[in-house]
Scaffold this active site. Sequence first.
Site, PDB file in Angstrom:
ATOM      1  N   LYS A 187       0.799  -0.638   0.140  1.00  0.00           N
ATOM      2  CA  LYS A 187      -0.331   0.512  -0.093  1.00  0.00           C
ATOM      3  C   LYS A 187       0.488   1.151   0.056  1.00  0.00           C
ATOM      4  O   LYS A 187       1.781   1.677   1.021  1.00  0.00           O
ATOM      5  CB  LYS A 187      -1.494  -0.054   1.116  1.00  0.00           C
ATOM      6  CG  LYS A 187      -1.843   1.347   0.828  1.00  0.00           C
ATOM      7  CD  LYS A 187      -2.432   1.636   2.492  1.00  0.00           C
ATOM      8  CE  LYS A 187      -1.845   3.099   2.882  1.00  0.00           C
ATOM      9  NZ  LYS A 187      -1.995   3.983   2.310  1.00  0.00           N
ATOM     10  N   GLY A 240       6.455   5.255   8.561  1.00  0.00           N
ATOM     11  CA  GLY A 240       5.917   5.983   8.488  1.00  0.00           C
ATOM     12  C   GLY A 240       5.645   6.925   9.481  1.00  0.00           C
ATOM     13  O   GLY A 240       6.622   6.844   9.873  1.00  0.00           O
ATOM     14  N   SER A 241       4.541   7.647  10.371  1.00  0.00           N
ATOM     15  CA  SER A 241       4.976   8.500  11.121  1.00  0.00           C
ATOM     16  C   SER A 241       5.181   7.708  12.536  1.00  0.00           C
ATOM     17  O   SER A 241       3.984   6.495  12.554  1.00  0.00           O
ATOM     18  CB  SER A 241       4.181   9.674  11.270  1.00  0.00           C
ATOM     19  OG  SER A 241       3.061   9.363  11.044  1.00  0.00           O
ATOM     20  N   VAL A 244       1.167   6.795  13.171  1.00  0.00           N
ATOM     21  CA  VAL A 244       0.377   5.946  12.919  1.00  0.00           C
ATOM     22  C   VAL A 244       1.245   4.919  13.566  1.00  0.00           C
ATOM     23  O   VAL A 244       0.686   3.342  13.335  1.00  0.00           O
ATOM     24  CB  VAL A 244       0.485   6.242  11.241  1.00  0.00           C
ATOM     25  CG1 VAL A 244       0.250   5.142  10.648  1.00  0.00           C
ATOM     26  CG2 VAL A 244      -0.509   6.957  10.850  1.00  0.00           C
ATOM     27  N   GLY A 245       2.152   4.123  13.707  1.00  0.00           N
ATOM     28  CA  GLY A 245       3.374   3.280  13.833  1.00  0.00           C
ATOM     29  C   GLY A 245       2.564   2.439  15.178  1.00  0.00           C
ATOM     30  O   GLY A 245       2.204   1.429  15.029  1.00  0.00           O
ATOM     31  N   GLU A 263       9.636   1.646  10.996  1.00  0.00           N
ATOM     32  CA  GLU A 263      10.624   2.627  10.364  1.00  0.00           C
ATOM     33  C   GLU A 263      10.096   3.592  10.710  1.00  0.00           C
ATOM     34  O   GLU A 263       8.804   4.000   9.249  1.00  0.00           O
ATOM     35  CB  GLU A 263      10.894   1.811   8.918  1.00  0.00           C
ATOM     36  CG  GLU A 263      12.122   0.923   8.297  1.00  0.00           C
ATOM     37  CD  GLU A 263      13.452   1.097   9.084  1.00  0.00           C
ATOM     38  OE1 GLU A 263      13.436   2.022   9.976  1.00  0.00           O
ATOM     39  OE2 GLU A 263      13.736  -0.187   9.164  1.00  0.00           O
ATOM     40  N   CYS A 297      13.930  11.038   6.590  1.00  0.00           N
ATOM     41  CA  CYS A 297      13.483  10.699   8.045  1.00  0.00           C
ATOM     42  C   CYS A 297      14.817  10.821   8.651  1.00  0.00           C
ATOM     43  O   CYS A 297      14.759  10.477   9.767  1.00  0.00           O
ATOM     44  CB  CYS A 297      13.142   9.085   8.044  1.00  0.00           C
ATOM     45  SG  CYS A 297      14.247   7.756   6.751  1.00  0.00           S
ATOM     46  N   GLU A 395       9.512  16.702  14.860  1.00  0.00           N
ATOM     47  CA  GLU A 395      10.101  16.680  13.434  1.00  0.00           C
ATOM     48  C   GLU A 395       9.101  17.384  12.703  1.00  0.00           C
ATOM     49  O   GLU A 395       7.745  16.997  12.489  1.00  0.00           O
ATOM     50  CB  GLU A 395       9.871  14.743  13.396  1.00  0.00           C
ATOM     51  CG  GLU A 395      10.483  14.687  11.769  1.00  0.00           C
ATOM     52  CD  GLU A 395       9.625  13.230  11.339  1.00  0.00           C
ATOM     53  OE1 GLU A 395       8.935  12.653  11.728  1.00  0.00           O
ATOM     54  OE2 GLU A 395      10.521  12.974  10.936  1.00  0.00           O
TER      55      GLU A 395
HETATM   56  P1  NAD Z   1       2.118   8.597   7.546  1.00  0.00           P
HETATM   57  O1  NAD Z   1       2.334   8.264   9.090  1.00  0.00           O
HETATM   58  O2  NAD Z   1       1.523   9.891   7.509  1.00  0.00           O
HETATM   59  O3  NAD Z   1       1.603   7.594   6.791  1.00  0.00           O
HETATM   60  C1  NAD Z   1       2.698   6.617   6.038  1.00  0.00           C
HETATM   61  C2  NAD Z   1       1.668   5.000   5.678  1.00  0.00           C
HETATM   62  O4  NAD Z   1       0.518   4.927   6.058  1.00  0.00           O
HETATM   63  C3  NAD Z   1       0.911   5.912   4.470  1.00  0.00           C
HETATM   64  O5  NAD Z   1       1.088   4.489   3.665  1.00  0.00           O
HETATM   65  C4  NAD Z   1      -0.621   6.340   4.881  1.00  0.00           C
HETATM   66  O6  NAD Z   1      -1.579   6.154   4.168  1.00  0.00           O
HETATM   67  C5  NAD Z   1      -0.422   5.044   5.938  1.00  0.00           C
HETATM   68  N1  NAD Z   1      -1.445   4.924   7.158  1.00  0.00           N
HETATM   69  C6  NAD Z   1      -1.866   5.788   7.561  1.00  0.00           C
HETATM   70  N2  NAD Z   1      -3.068   5.793   8.771  1.00  0.00           N
HETATM   71  C7  NAD Z   1      -3.227   4.210   8.982  1.00  0.00           C
HETATM   72  C8  NAD Z   1      -3.542   3.317   9.501  1.00  0.00           C
HETATM   73  N3  NAD Z   1      -4.557   4.094  10.401  1.00  0.00           N
HETATM   74  N4  NAD Z   1      -2.842   2.008   9.212  1.00  0.00           N
HETATM   75  C9  NAD Z   1      -2.367   1.577   8.128  1.00  0.00           C
HETATM   76  N5  NAD Z   1      -1.393   2.456   7.522  1.00  0.00           N
HETATM   77  C10 NAD Z   1      -2.273   3.824   7.653  1.00  0.00           C
HETATM   78  O7  NAD Z   1       4.150   9.264   7.429  1.00  0.00           O
HETATM   79  P2  NAD Z   1       4.358  10.110   6.030  1.00  0.00           P
HETATM   80  O8  NAD Z   1       3.134  11.385   6.122  1.00  0.00           O
HETATM   81  O9  NAD Z   1       3.343   9.418   4.779  1.00  0.00           O
HETATM   82  O10 NAD Z   1       5.447   9.762   6.367  1.00  0.00           O
HETATM   83  C11 NAD Z   1       6.087  10.905   6.796  1.00  0.00           C
HETATM   84  C12 NAD Z   1       6.572  10.351   8.368  1.00  0.00           C
HETATM   85  O11 NAD Z   1       7.139   8.425   7.847  1.00  0.00           O
HETATM   86  C13 NAD Z   1       7.719  10.923   8.735  1.00  0.00           C
HETATM   87  O12 NAD Z   1       7.100  10.935  10.609  1.00  0.00           O
HETATM   88  C14 NAD Z   1       8.913  10.464   8.194  1.00  0.00           C
HETATM   89  O13 NAD Z   1       9.895  10.426   9.121  1.00  0.00           O
HETATM   90  C15 NAD Z   1       8.325   8.566   8.183  1.00  0.00           C
HETATM   91  N6  NAD Z   1       9.496   7.850   7.300  1.00  0.00           N
HETATM   92  C16 NAD Z   1       9.917   6.937   8.190  1.00  0.00           C
HETATM   93  C17 NAD Z   1      11.509   5.973   7.657  1.00  0.00           C
HETATM   94  C18 NAD Z   1      12.783   5.364   8.418  1.00  0.00           C
HETATM   95  O14 NAD Z   1      12.969   5.055   7.071  1.00  0.00           O
HETATM   96  N7  NAD Z   1      12.323   5.019   9.233  1.00  0.00           N
HETATM   97  C19 NAD Z   1      11.529   6.330   6.004  1.00  0.00           C
HETATM   98  C20 NAD Z   1      10.755   7.223   5.066  1.00  0.00           C
HETATM   99  C21 NAD Z   1       9.880   7.920   6.336  1.00  0.00           C
END
Ligand code: NAD
Length: 492
Positions: A187, A240-241, A244-245, A263, A297, A395
């Site tokens: 996804k 992701g963030s 959401v993690g 991650e 990130c 962040e």
């Molecule tokens: P986000 O958490 O908003 O979204 C990430 C993904 O999660 C998207 O695909 C989103 O549609 C999905 N999502 C949203 N709600 C969800 C739910 N309830 N259940 C499952 N999936 C859901 O993050 P973003 O704004 O896309 O990305 C930015 C963040 O990602 C920053 O915090 C950044 O540091 C982090 N990031 C981390 C790494 C790493 O490798 N550590 C790499 C890139 C980005």
Amino acid sequence: MFSIKTSKGPVSFTRFVGPFINGKFQPSLAATPSRKPLLNPCTEELLENVEEAGPEDVDAAVKSAQAALKGPWKSFTGRKRRNVLLDIAQAVERNIWNLTVLEAACGKPLEEAKFDIEEVVECFRYFAGHADKLHGQNFATEDNHKSYTVRKPVGVCGLITSFNYPLVLAAWKIAPALACGNAIILKPAPQTPLSSLMLGELIAKYTDLPHGVFNVLPGGEAVGSAIVNHKDIHKCSFTGSGGVGRKVMAGAAQSNLKKVTLELGGKSPLIVFADADLDQAVEDVFGAIFSNMGQNCCAGSRLFLEKGIETDFLKKLKARVEEVKIGDTLDEAYNFGTMVDRVQFERVLNFIERAKKDGDSELLVGGKRHGDKGYFIEPTIFHNVKETAMIATEEVFGPVLSVMKPFSSLEEVLERANATPYGLASGVWTKDLTKAEHCVQELEAGVTWINCYNLCSSHLPFGGVKASGFGKDLGAEALDEYTTIKAVTIRV
Ligand code: NAD
């Protein structure tokens, strides 16, 4: 067909009709399918409409993945899986320009987008090398027993990615998952689904991967949450963030205790000692915070300079910032792009405006929108930033560097650098290897770069500690994320 204009001429693409399930694009099965308009963030004009998947599509993708796991994919030997991964790498390589354009159309400069797709090719080739070398261990014989371990694929894996490195982050998960014999539901982020959808098209056209092994479901929270909570998905790898993690971890616990990799974000420290090669350090610090417009990130967003070098260092860094060419990312003349969408644009501007008002720092350069069209924000540096300032603790995920107050000793700077809930990356510049090694030991981060920054490579494990998550993408360690280990004992 739809077409994207670049400075080298227009590029045409097949229209991706809905999610990619069981080897083909098909209309979404959702009761009320939604079509998300994707805007080019440089022009705010429509790029393409994407039909998003719903929970019904997750069920369909899981069924097709399960059928593939029981059927043709099960009989693929390691060598055959290796060959499929090599074919994927080749298909990506032959279509590098089109994939680059799809990612540059989301606000990333062409040069950076091309570099990313080259990394995707490398990643598939690296894990191809692991596909025929998956092995367990033999244990010393105890009396009349012989023991060993075997690795088994986990099953159906849900891979959820963020918007900032769309195909790179997907490849970091897809390649080891396929090398280990799993089936996948990817996804992509709702802002950047196009390159992932095109990967589906390439896999279907140019490889022997059985239908159902690789599925792509574009969409946002609803489809992500359906993946996380699905009882027949046994692994979720999430980028992701942190917010959401945490939901991913809770959903995994409540549904079927699926295996999870997280991650997440960071607030990474950069430490420059007075004995460093300062010109090199300026260049590296510039890249550490401003590559991908800070939407990284690993972004080195807190800079610690040793007392005495601040004036000279900041003068050079400011001059470097003033060299950037901000503009249309589909035009090679520009090397600094946009925030991915209006939401991120407003979020980052809000951080900047609050920093200007709260009196916890001084603005050195940048600090506002660039132009009046598109989601461009100037590379921005605040200095003399207080430890408790919002831009020093949260962040920002945009082109904003916090230069902290100078430090006087090694122990002091390590304590200040570690004073964050995050632990993703860190950077140190010094010619003194003893000092560098001490930093390596003491910095609480999944990665420490010495006299360089942002150098990721497929053979090196990548992932954070503390609130930056757990588990590894890349490296041989990623194989542990996509296999279970069975212990076997035989009476002989
Ligand atoms: P986000 O958490 O908003 O979204 C990430 C993904 O999660 C998207 O695909 C989103 O549609 C999905 N999502 C949203 N709600 C969800 C739910 N309830 N259940 C499952 N999936 C859901 O993050 P973003 O704004 O896309 O990305 C930015 C963040 O990602 C920053 O915090 C950044 O540091 C982090 N990031 C981390 C790494 C790493 O490798 N550590 C790499 C890139 C980005």
